[in-house]
Design a protein around this motif. Structure first.
Motif, PDB file in Angstrom:
ATOM      1  N   VAL A  58      54.508  30.688  31.930  1.00 46.05           N
ATOM      2  CA  VAL A  58      54.066  31.357  33.156  1.00 46.05           C
ATOM      3  C   VAL A  58      52.563  31.577  33.025  1.00 46.05           C
ATOM      4  CG1 VAL A  58      54.225  33.475  34.507  1.00 46.05           C
ATOM      5  CG2 VAL A  58      56.291  32.467  33.507  1.00 46.05           C
ATOM      6  N   VAL A  59      51.818  31.259  34.063  1.00 42.76           N
ATOM      7  CA  VAL A  59      50.361  31.359  34.011  1.00 42.76           C
ATOM      8  C   VAL A  59      49.865  32.371  35.030  1.00 42.76           C
ATOM      9  CG1 VAL A  59      48.186  30.108  34.323  1.00 42.76           C
ATOM     10  CG2 VAL A  59      50.139  28.965  33.250  1.00 42.76           C
ATOM     11  N   TRP A  60      49.059  33.320  34.563  1.00 38.35           N
ATOM     12  CA  TRP A  60      48.347  34.219  35.460  1.00 38.35           C
ATOM     13  C   TRP A  60      46.924  33.686  35.524  1.00 38.35           C
ATOM     14  CZ3 TRP A  60      48.799  40.236  35.372  1.00 38.35           C
ATOM     15  CH2 TRP A  60      48.035  40.782  36.382  1.00 38.35           C
ATOM     16  N   ARG A  61      46.556  33.148  36.677  1.00 42.60           N
ATOM     17  CA  ARG A  61      45.245  32.530  36.862  1.00 42.60           C
ATOM     18  C   ARG A  61      44.295  33.569  37.437  1.00 42.60           C
ATOM     19  NH1 ARG A  61      46.112  26.873  38.455  1.00 42.60           N
ATOM     20  NH2 ARG A  61      46.207  26.769  36.199  1.00 42.60           N
ATOM     21  N   ILE A  62      43.180  33.777  36.744  1.00 41.45           N
ATOM     22  CA  ILE A  62      42.177  34.758  37.165  1.00 41.45           C
ATOM     23  C   ILE A  62      40.979  33.992  37.717  1.00 41.45           C
ATOM     24  CG2 ILE A  62      40.670  36.634  36.414  1.00 41.45           C
ATOM     25  CD1 ILE A  62      42.723  37.216  34.211  1.00 41.45           C
ATOM     26  N   PHE A  63      40.661  34.264  38.989  1.00 41.54           N
ATOM     27  CA  PHE A  63      39.555  33.595  39.666  1.00 41.54           C
ATOM     28  C   PHE A  63      38.313  34.476  39.635  1.00 41.54           C
ATOM     29  CE2 PHE A  63      43.474  31.855  41.344  1.00 41.54           C
ATOM     30  CZ  PHE A  63      43.218  30.493  41.280  1.00 41.54           C
ATOM     31  N   GLY A  64      37.197  33.939  40.109  1.00 43.63           N
ATOM     32  CA  GLY A  64      35.905  34.620  40.050  1.00 43.63           C
ATOM     33  C   GLY A  64      35.881  36.041  40.575  1.00 43.63           C
ATOM     34  N   ALA A  65      36.612  36.318  41.646  1.00 40.97           N
ATOM     35  CA  ALA A  65      36.625  37.680  42.203  1.00 40.97           C
ATOM     36  C   ALA A  65      37.165  38.683  41.193  1.00 40.97           C
ATOM     37  CB  ALA A  65      37.462  37.727  43.480  1.00 40.97           C
ATOM     38  N   ASN A  66      38.015  38.215  40.279  1.00 35.24           N
ATOM     39  CA  ASN A  66      38.631  39.109  39.301  1.00 35.24           C
ATOM     40  C   ASN A  66      38.094  38.935  37.887  1.00 35.24           C
ATOM     41  OD1 ASN A  66      41.019  38.338  41.415  1.00 35.24           O
ATOM     42  ND2 ASN A  66      40.881  40.513  40.963  1.00 35.24           N
ATOM     43  N   SER A  67      37.290  37.893  37.668  1.00 34.36           N
ATOM     44  CA  SER A  67      36.739  37.713  36.327  1.00 34.36           C
ATOM     45  C   SER A  67      35.282  38.154  36.237  1.00 34.36           C
ATOM     46  CB  SER A  67      36.850  36.250  35.876  1.00 34.36           C
ATOM     47  OG  SER A  67      36.039  35.404  36.671  1.00 34.36           O
ATOM     48  N   MET A  68      34.585  38.152  37.373  1.00 38.79           N
ATOM     49  CA  MET A  68      33.162  38.475  37.366  1.00 38.79           C
ATOM     50  C   MET A  68      32.904  39.826  38.035  1.00 38.79           C
ATOM     51  SD  MET A  68      32.063  35.824  35.798  1.00 38.79           S
ATOM     52  CE  MET A  68      30.283  35.901  35.935  1.00 38.79           C
ATOM     53  N   ASN A 101      45.741  41.324  43.676  1.00 35.98           N
ATOM     54  CA  ASN A 101      46.928  40.618  43.204  1.00 35.98           C
ATOM     55  C   ASN A 101      48.070  41.610  43.337  1.00 35.98           C
ATOM     56  OD1 ASN A 101      46.287  37.951  41.434  1.00 35.98           O
ATOM     57  ND2 ASN A 101      44.592  39.397  41.304  1.00 35.98           N
ATOM     58  N   LEU A 102      49.205  41.160  43.805  1.00 33.48           N
ATOM     59  CA  LEU A 102      50.364  42.049  43.823  1.00 33.48           C
ATOM     60  C   LEU A 102      50.993  42.008  42.441  1.00 33.48           C
ATOM     61  CD1 LEU A 102      51.995  41.183  47.255  1.00 33.48           C
ATOM     62  CD2 LEU A 102      50.464  43.069  46.693  1.00 33.48           C
ATOM     63  N   VAL A 103      51.236  43.173  41.875  1.00 28.49           N
ATOM     64  CA  VAL A 103      51.828  43.267  40.540  1.00 28.49           C
ATOM     65  C   VAL A 103      53.053  44.169  40.633  1.00 28.49           C
ATOM     66  CG1 VAL A 103      51.441  43.912  38.135  1.00 28.49           C
ATOM     67  CG2 VAL A 103      49.555  43.009  39.488  1.00 28.49           C
ATOM     68  N   SER A 117      45.995  35.414  43.627  1.00 25.89           N
ATOM     69  CA  SER A 117      45.072  36.230  44.405  1.00 25.89           C
ATOM     70  C   SER A 117      45.442  36.228  45.885  1.00 25.89           C
ATOM     71  CB  SER A 117      43.649  35.710  44.238  1.00 25.89           C
ATOM     72  OG  SER A 117      42.772  36.458  45.044  1.00 25.89           O
ATOM     73  N   LEU A 118      45.491  37.397  46.471  1.00 29.26           N
ATOM     74  CA  LEU A 118      45.759  37.516  47.907  1.00 29.26           C
ATOM     75  C   LEU A 118      44.603  36.955  48.737  1.00 29.26           C
ATOM     76  CD1 LEU A 118      47.344  41.071  48.107  1.00 29.26           C
ATOM     77  CD2 LEU A 118      48.503  38.860  48.153  1.00 29.26           C
ATOM     78  N   LEU A 119      43.454  36.768  48.106  1.00 31.58           N
ATOM     79  CA  LEU A 119      42.310  36.221  48.827  1.00 31.58           C
ATOM     80  C   LEU A 119      42.608  34.812  49.333  1.00 31.58           C
ATOM     81  CD1 LEU A 119      39.459  37.487  46.470  1.00 31.58           C
ATOM     82  CD2 LEU A 119      40.286  38.528  48.603  1.00 31.58           C
ATOM     83  N   PHE A 120      43.518  34.089  48.659  1.00 28.52           N
ATOM     84  CA  PHE A 120      43.930  32.773  49.142  1.00 28.52           C
ATOM     85  C   PHE A 120      44.646  32.881  50.486  1.00 28.52           C
ATOM     86  CE2 PHE A 120      43.680  31.159  44.674  1.00 28.52           C
ATOM     87  CZ  PHE A 120      42.773  30.144  44.932  1.00 28.52           C
ATOM     88  N   ARG A 121      45.263  34.033  50.729  1.00 28.32           N
ATOM     89  CA  ARG A 121      45.970  34.264  51.996  1.00 28.32           C
ATOM     90  C   ARG A 121      45.089  34.977  53.009  1.00 28.32           C
ATOM     91  NH1 ARG A 121      52.075  34.821  51.274  1.00 28.32           N
ATOM     92  NH2 ARG A 121      52.436  33.717  49.333  1.00 28.32           N
ATOM     93  N   GLN A 122      43.802  35.019  52.708  1.00 25.92           N
ATOM     94  CA  GLN A 122      42.805  35.666  53.546  1.00 25.92           C
ATOM     95  C   GLN A 122      43.170  37.117  53.838  1.00 25.92           C
ATOM     96  OE1 GLN A 122      42.539  32.734  56.721  1.00 25.92           O
ATOM     97  NE2 GLN A 122      40.762  31.841  55.706  1.00 25.92           N
ATOM     98  N   THR A 123      43.630  37.800  52.784  1.00 23.71           N
ATOM     99  CA  THR A 123      43.933  39.224  52.895  1.00 23.71           C
ATOM    100  C   THR A 123      43.610  39.883  51.559  1.00 23.71           C
ATOM    101  OG1 THR A 123      45.558  40.838  53.664  1.00 23.71           O
ATOM    102  CG2 THR A 123      46.385  39.086  52.229  1.00 23.71           C
TER     103      THR A 123
END
Length: 134
Positions: A58-68, A101-103, A117-123
């Motif tokens: 299982v992979v939790w992918r962290i994008f720029g909004a959450n890594s920087m 992210n919903l956890v 990331s919910l940002l992919f869903r524009q929310t």
């Protein structure tokens, strides 16, 4: 993060962005960059994603909004902190990494569920409608 994990993640991250100028550290962050050297995307600064691989692949992918972390208009820092060689746990996922992210913590079954990331869903979590199915 425990020091050896932290160093490995930072080294791999920096290797992916060799042309991005480093700038002096801004406490508590050690790995900072010139913010102008990065473009932007729907999921934050256009930086390499960080994949946390959990059991069962299982992979939790962290994008720029959450890594920087934008510490000021000129500086972006990798939002990870070196906690030393003997921290209480080897990795702590902070609020910044979990933002938008919903956890779901299922304590009875000892399970963790999470969205991308919910940002992919524009929310975002602040305007997500929790009364309907996602």
């Amino acid at each position: 993060m425990e020091t050896t994990i932290y160093k490995a993640v930072v080294e791999a991250f920096i290797k992916q962005i060799p042309r991005s100028p480093r700038v002096p550290a801004v406490a508590p962050f050690d790995t900072c960059f010139d913010a102008k050297s990065f473009g932007s995307s729907r999921v934050g600064p256009a930086v390499p994603q960080i994949d946390l691989v959990l059991p069962n692949r299982v992979v939790w992918r962290i994008f720029g909004a959450n890594s920087m972390v934008q510490v000021n208009s000129d500086v972006l820092c990798l939002g990870l902190v070196d906690e030393g060689l003997e921290p209480a746990t080897s990795i702590v996922i902070g609020g910044h990494q979990m933002e938008d992210n919903l956890v779901q913590f299922d304590l009875a079954a000892s399970r963790l569920g999470f969205s991308s990331s919910l940002l992919f869903r524009q929310t975002t979590c602040s305007n997500f409608n929790f009364t309907t199915a996602a």
